[in-house]
Structure formats: C-alpha cells, structure tokens
Scaffold this active site. Structure first.
Site, PDB file in Angstrom:
ATOM      1  N   CYS A 184      32.582  42.264  39.540  1.00  0.00           N
ATOM      2  CA  CYS A 184      32.020  42.242  38.190  1.00  0.00           C
ATOM      3  C   CYS A 184      31.334  40.894  38.013  1.00  0.00           C
ATOM      4  CB  CYS A 184      33.075  42.516  37.115  1.00  0.00           C
ATOM      5  SG  CYS A 184      34.284  41.209  36.820  1.00  0.00           S
ATOM      6  N   GLY A 185      30.830  40.604  36.850  1.00  0.00           N
ATOM      7  CA  GLY A 185      30.071  39.373  36.634  1.00  0.00           C
ATOM      8  C   GLY A 185      30.830  38.119  37.009  1.00  0.00           C
ATOM      9  N   HIS A 206      47.812  33.335  53.061  1.00  0.00           N
ATOM     10  CA  HIS A 206      48.977  32.868  52.311  1.00  0.00           C
ATOM     11  C   HIS A 206      49.490  33.859  51.274  1.00  0.00           C
ATOM     12  CE1 HIS A 206      48.086  28.327  53.161  1.00  0.00           C
ATOM     13  NE2 HIS A 206      48.075  29.078  54.266  1.00  0.00           N
ATOM     14  N   ARG A 231      27.916  37.040  39.489  1.00  0.00           N
ATOM     15  CA  ARG A 231      26.997  36.105  38.829  1.00  0.00           C
ATOM     16  C   ARG A 231      27.174  34.664  39.305  1.00  0.00           C
ATOM     17  NH1 ARG A 231      27.847  39.280  33.396  1.00  0.00           N
ATOM     18  NH2 ARG A 231      26.144  40.781  33.604  1.00  0.00           N
TER      19      ARG A 231
END
Length: 143
Positions: free
Chosen positions: A65-66, A98, A109
């Site tokens: 997502c952004g 880890h 973005r």
C-alpha cells in the site's frame, strides 16, 4: 513455492512488476490485489493474503500500500502472521533472519520499483536463523 499478493491502488504498478518477476522465477502467485488505480480499501486485499499465510495455503505473502503501515497492521491481526514493513533490503533480511517474517509489507510511495523487486528477492532467499531468535518469535502471542 506459492506466494499470495495483495495491494491497494497505490501498489498496483509494483504488484504487476512483482508478479511478473515471480512468474519468471516459476513461483505460483495468488493475486488478491486490485489491478486498477481507483481508490480502494487495502484491508479488502490484505485479509485474504493473511488468511492464506495463516492457513499455510501459501508459503509467503506480499502486501503493498502507499505507506505499507495500514497493510502490515491489518495482516498482523491474523493468527500465525508476522508481517514486516520494510523499506531497505537490510531490514528485509533481518525480518526473515531474526523475526521469521512470513509477509513482506512494501511502502510503494517510499521505495523505488527496482528496490521493491530486490527486496522481494531477498525476502524469498533469506532463511530464518532460529536459535535465540526462535525463542523470541515463540513469545509473540497468537490468539
């Protein structure tokens, strides 16, 4: 290997490129993401990825997502999911080594497409180290 991928409108171009790369590597892909750029709600595309990972229907998940934050928060609501929001290749490697991350969350973005592709490769190639890290991962609560 089988990968589930989900994305909102901010991650469409990245998802399409990642799917192309995965298919060229002969990796089976379950695409739950949007293929468009019209505004959509990321949980609608992240929940199916997380459900597949939690049920072992796939080996790993990739969500985009952004900012990567909303997608990762959503995925981590699912039992047995360890979604890691990553913005550098080094963090990707550490998330696998880890934390035994099983979902990679990418902030479309804030990283370039070449970075995203390299991060996916690192995620898939890096193994969990176990040892002292295994004890810590076991302390992450699962409902």
């Amino acid at each position: 290997m089988k990968i589930a991928i989900g994305n909102d409108h901010a991650g469409t171009d990245y998802k399409l490129a990642i799917v192309g790369m995965l298919k060229s590597m002969h990796i089976e892909v379950k695409n739950y993401g949007t293929d468009g750029t019209d505004s959509v709600d990321y949980p609608d595309f992240v929940h199916p990825v997380a459900e597949d990972v939690a049920s072992n229907a796939v080996d790993f998940g990739i969500i985009i997502c952004g900012s990567g934050n909303g997608a990762s928060i959503t995925a981590n609501k699912h039992q047995k999911v360890r979604s890691a929001l990553c913005w550098t290749n080094e963090i990707v490697a550490l998330a696998r080594q880890h934390n035994d991350a099983n979902i990679l969350s990418l902030p479309a973005r804030y990283i370039s497409l070449p970075q995203a592709l390299e991060m996916v490769k690192t995620f898939l190639e890096t193994k969990f180290e176990g040892g002292r890290h295994e004890r810590r991962v076991e302390k992450i609560p699962c409902k």
